[in-house]
Design a protein around this motif. Structure first.
Motif, PDB file in Angstrom:
ATOM      1  N   TYR A 168      69.994  13.379  -9.172  1.00  0.00           N
ATOM      2  CA  TYR A 168      69.837  14.757  -9.789  1.00  0.00           C
ATOM      3  C   TYR A 168      70.172  14.547 -11.058  1.00  0.00           C
ATOM      4  O   TYR A 168      71.515  14.356 -11.353  1.00  0.00           O
ATOM      5  N   THR A 169      69.568  15.338 -11.961  1.00  0.00           N
ATOM      6  CA  THR A 169      69.885  15.505 -13.175  1.00  0.00           C
ATOM      7  C   THR A 169      69.352  17.087 -13.666  1.00  0.00           C
ATOM      8  O   THR A 169      68.346  17.513 -12.907  1.00  0.00           O
ATOM      9  N   GLU A 170      70.079  17.657 -14.523  1.00  0.00           N
ATOM     10  CA  GLU A 170      69.872  19.079 -14.700  1.00  0.00           C
ATOM     11  C   GLU A 170      68.208  19.285 -15.201  1.00  0.00           C
ATOM     12  O   GLU A 170      67.854  18.376 -15.997  1.00  0.00           O
ATOM     13  N   GLY A 171      67.453  20.137 -14.509  1.00  0.00           N
ATOM     14  CA  GLY A 171      66.214  20.322 -14.880  1.00  0.00           C
ATOM     15  C   GLY A 171      65.358  19.601 -14.095  1.00  0.00           C
ATOM     16  O   GLY A 171      64.245  19.809 -13.864  1.00  0.00           O
ATOM     17  N   ALA A 172      65.821  18.882 -12.990  1.00  0.00           N
ATOM     18  CA  ALA A 172      64.945  17.826 -12.071  1.00  0.00           C
ATOM     19  C   ALA A 172      64.149  18.756 -11.211  1.00  0.00           C
ATOM     20  O   ALA A 172      63.236  18.510 -10.697  1.00  0.00           O
ATOM     21  N   GLU A 173      64.675  20.021 -11.064  1.00  0.00           N
ATOM     22  CA  GLU A 173      64.113  20.882 -10.069  1.00  0.00           C
ATOM     23  C   GLU A 173      62.673  21.459 -10.572  1.00  0.00           C
ATOM     24  O   GLU A 173      61.857  21.611  -9.747  1.00  0.00           O
ATOM     25  N   LEU A 174      62.231  21.414 -11.889  1.00  0.00           N
ATOM     26  CA  LEU A 174      61.012  21.501 -12.566  1.00  0.00           C
ATOM     27  C   LEU A 174      59.833  20.722 -12.165  1.00  0.00           C
ATOM     28  O   LEU A 174      59.012  21.044 -11.886  1.00  0.00           O
ATOM     29  N   GLU A 175      60.499  19.446 -11.801  1.00  0.00           N
ATOM     30  CA  GLU A 175      59.488  18.307 -11.444  1.00  0.00           C
ATOM     31  C   GLU A 175      59.104  18.785  -9.862  1.00  0.00           C
ATOM     32  O   GLU A 175      57.940  18.602  -9.609  1.00  0.00           O
ATOM     33  N   LEU A 176      59.958  18.992  -9.083  1.00  0.00           N
ATOM     34  CA  LEU A 176      59.542  19.538  -7.961  1.00  0.00           C
ATOM     35  C   LEU A 176      58.620  20.657  -7.713  1.00  0.00           C
ATOM     36  O   LEU A 176      57.771  20.567  -6.989  1.00  0.00           O
ATOM     37  N   LEU A 177      58.890  21.626  -8.559  1.00  0.00           N
ATOM     38  CA  LEU A 177      58.083  22.652  -8.598  1.00  0.00           C
ATOM     39  C   LEU A 177      56.557  22.310  -9.137  1.00  0.00           C
ATOM     40  O   LEU A 177      55.585  22.892  -8.570  1.00  0.00           O
ATOM     41  N   GLU A 178      56.481  21.466  -9.849  1.00  0.00           N
ATOM     42  CA  GLU A 178      55.311  20.891 -10.469  1.00  0.00           C
ATOM     43  C   GLU A 178      54.711  20.108  -9.351  1.00  0.00           C
ATOM     44  O   GLU A 178      53.248  20.462  -9.143  1.00  0.00           O
ATOM     45  N   LYS A 179      55.185  19.361  -8.559  1.00  0.00           N
ATOM     46  CA  LYS A 179      54.590  18.677  -7.451  1.00  0.00           C
ATOM     47  C   LYS A 179      54.143  19.915  -6.262  1.00  0.00           C
ATOM     48  O   LYS A 179      52.895  19.512  -5.794  1.00  0.00           O
ATOM     49  N   LEU A 180      55.012  20.851  -6.257  1.00  0.00           N
ATOM     50  CA  LEU A 180      54.491  22.128  -5.201  1.00  0.00           C
ATOM     51  C   LEU A 180      53.334  22.728  -5.641  1.00  0.00           C
ATOM     52  O   LEU A 180      52.442  23.065  -4.903  1.00  0.00           O
ATOM     53  N   ARG A 181      53.297  22.824  -6.998  1.00  0.00           N
ATOM     54  CA  ARG A 181      51.899  23.673  -7.423  1.00  0.00           C
ATOM     55  C   ARG A 181      50.750  22.692  -7.326  1.00  0.00           C
ATOM     56  O   ARG A 181      49.698  23.123  -7.008  1.00  0.00           O
ATOM     57  N   GLU A 182      51.007  21.358  -7.693  1.00  0.00           N
ATOM     58  CA  GLU A 182      49.843  20.499  -7.293  1.00  0.00           C
ATOM     59  C   GLU A 182      49.360  20.363  -5.850  1.00  0.00           C
ATOM     60  O   GLU A 182      48.178  20.493  -5.748  1.00  0.00           O
ATOM     61  N   LEU A 183      50.188  20.523  -4.844  1.00  0.00           N
ATOM     62  CA  LEU A 183      49.867  20.457  -3.544  1.00  0.00           C
ATOM     63  C   LEU A 183      49.227  21.766  -3.302  1.00  0.00           C
ATOM     64  O   LEU A 183      48.109  21.912  -2.663  1.00  0.00           O
ATOM     65  N   LYS A 184      49.786  23.108  -3.873  1.00  0.00           N
ATOM     66  CA  LYS A 184      49.026  24.398  -3.683  1.00  0.00           C
ATOM     67  C   LYS A 184      47.421  24.087  -4.048  1.00  0.00           C
ATOM     68  O   LYS A 184      46.535  24.615  -3.506  1.00  0.00           O
ATOM     69  N   ALA A 185      47.531  23.455  -5.349  1.00  0.00           N
ATOM     70  CA  ALA A 185      46.382  23.569  -6.021  1.00  0.00           C
ATOM     71  C   ALA A 185      45.200  22.480  -5.149  1.00  0.00           C
ATOM     72  O   ALA A 185      44.007  23.005  -5.009  1.00  0.00           O
ATOM     73  N   ALA A 186      45.611  21.617  -4.609  1.00  0.00           N
ATOM     74  CA  ALA A 186      44.981  20.670  -3.763  1.00  0.00           C
ATOM     75  C   ALA A 186      44.535  21.325  -2.351  1.00  0.00           C
ATOM     76  O   ALA A 186      43.390  21.205  -1.903  1.00  0.00           O
ATOM     77  N   ARG A 187      45.291  22.279  -1.792  1.00  0.00           N
ATOM     78  CA  ARG A 187      45.151  22.980  -0.544  1.00  0.00           C
ATOM     79  C   ARG A 187      44.197  24.050  -0.796  1.00  0.00           C
ATOM     80  O   ARG A 187      43.209  24.120   0.026  1.00  0.00           O
ATOM     81  N   GLU A 188      44.206  24.623  -2.281  1.00  0.00           N
ATOM     82  CA  GLU A 188      43.208  25.870  -2.364  1.00  0.00           C
ATOM     83  C   GLU A 188      41.708  25.097  -2.858  1.00  0.00           C
ATOM     84  O   GLU A 188      40.676  25.935  -2.298  1.00  0.00           O
ATOM     85  N   ALA A 189      41.696  23.861  -3.408  1.00  0.00           N
ATOM     86  CA  ALA A 189      40.407  23.206  -3.629  1.00  0.00           C
ATOM     87  C   ALA A 189      39.992  22.565  -2.521  1.00  0.00           C
ATOM     88  O   ALA A 189      38.705  22.286  -2.549  1.00  0.00           O
ATOM     89  N   ALA A 190      40.471  22.178  -1.432  1.00  0.00           N
ATOM     90  CA  ALA A 190      40.020  21.518  -0.119  1.00  0.00           C
ATOM     91  C   ALA A 190      39.056  22.670   0.477  1.00  0.00           C
ATOM     92  O   ALA A 190      39.197  23.808   0.609  1.00  0.00           O
ATOM     93  N   PRO A 191      37.940  21.874   1.049  1.00  0.00           N
ATOM     94  CA  PRO A 191      36.790  22.730   1.495  1.00  0.00           C
ATOM     95  C   PRO A 191      37.524  23.225   3.191  1.00  0.00           C
ATOM     96  O   PRO A 191      38.369  22.563   3.694  1.00  0.00           O
ATOM     97  N   VAL A 192      37.006  24.251   3.385  1.00  0.00           N
ATOM     98  CA  VAL A 192      37.635  24.886   4.725  1.00  0.00           C
ATOM     99  C   VAL A 192      36.695  24.456   5.913  1.00  0.00           C
ATOM    100  O   VAL A 192      35.266  24.706   5.510  1.00  0.00           O
ATOM    101  N   GLU A 193      37.245  24.065   6.778  1.00  0.00           N
ATOM    102  CA  GLU A 193      36.249  23.456   7.945  1.00  0.00           C
ATOM    103  C   GLU A 193      35.855  24.665   8.575  1.00  0.00           C
ATOM    104  O   GLU A 193      36.357  25.720   8.950  1.00  0.00           O
ATOM    105  N   GLU A 194      34.376  24.570   8.631  1.00  0.00           N
ATOM    106  CA  GLU A 194      33.923  25.641   9.474  1.00  0.00           C
ATOM    107  C   GLU A 194      33.867  25.492  10.949  1.00  0.00           C
ATOM    108  O   GLU A 194      34.080  24.823  11.596  1.00  0.00           O
ATOM    109  N   GLN A 195      34.167  26.954  11.414  1.00  0.00           N
ATOM    110  CA  GLN A 195      34.320  27.135  12.948  1.00  0.00           C
ATOM    111  C   GLN A 195      32.906  27.025  13.455  1.00  0.00           C
ATOM    112  O   GLN A 195      32.142  27.578  13.194  1.00  0.00           O
TER     113      GLN A 195
END
Length: 175
Positions: A145-172
């Motif tokens: 850990y170095t100061e500011g490393a948490e910003l990289e975590l947030l960026e990865k979380l945003r990438e995950l969220k964007a990927a989830r939102e872009a993924a097609p929803v399975e039809e029931q």
């Protein structure tokens, strides 16, 4: 030269495969003695940060404190949950709750006093952070850990969220 390229491809494949590994199954206790199955962390559709720490580890404590300051915003923006895992040995486990309370960390805290879970993940040093996608797969690893490393975590979380939102929803199926 071709051998070097082949080795590079093999190493890249191994790194991607390792990064997408499932969380191993262990039973850990929380600070109240309740049992938690590690292989269920990050399987409820939302990402989970797993942060390995110890009470005596100054960089660990700085990292968890830095995340604590922005944790509510992260939860709201990305849906993330943080699980802090103490590797304090059994004789020091009594120091975990006072540290958590003193810092006001609103994380789930699990205890790994023999470091079995830590070793199963191949973790050598702490602080060590994993991000688990909503399907239980490890998608990011970082140690130190170095100061500011948490910003990289947030960026990865945003990438995950964007990927989830872009993924097609399975039809029931229609009934």
């Amino acid at each position: 030269m071709k051998l070097q390229k082949l080795l590079l491809v093999i190493c890249a494949f191994a790194a991607v495969t390792a990064a997408k590994a499932q969380v191993p199954a262990f039973t850990l206790n929380d600070m109240d003695g309740n049992k938690v199955q590690t292989d269920t962390l990050g399987t409820h559709g939302q990402p989970v940060i797993i942060d390995f720490f110890a009470t005596w580890c100054k960089p660990c404590n700085r990292e968890l404190t830095a995340i604590s300051e922005v944790y509510d915003e992260w939860k709201e923006e990305t849906g993330v949950r943080l699980v802090a895992i103490s590797i304090d040995q059994a004789q020091n486990i009594h120091k975990v709750k006072p540290l958590v309370d003193e810092n006001g960390w609103e994380y789930d805290v699990l205890l790994d006093p023999n470091s079995d879970f830590k070793r199963a993940l191949g973790i050598q040093t702490i602080p060590y952070v994993l991000i688990i996608d909503g399907n239980g797969k490890i998608v990011y690893r970082h140690n130190g850990y170095t100061e500011g490393a948490e910003l990289e975590l947030l960026e990865k979380l945003r990438e995950l969220k964007a990927a989830r939102e872009a993924a097609p929803v399975e039809e029931q199926p229609a009934e």
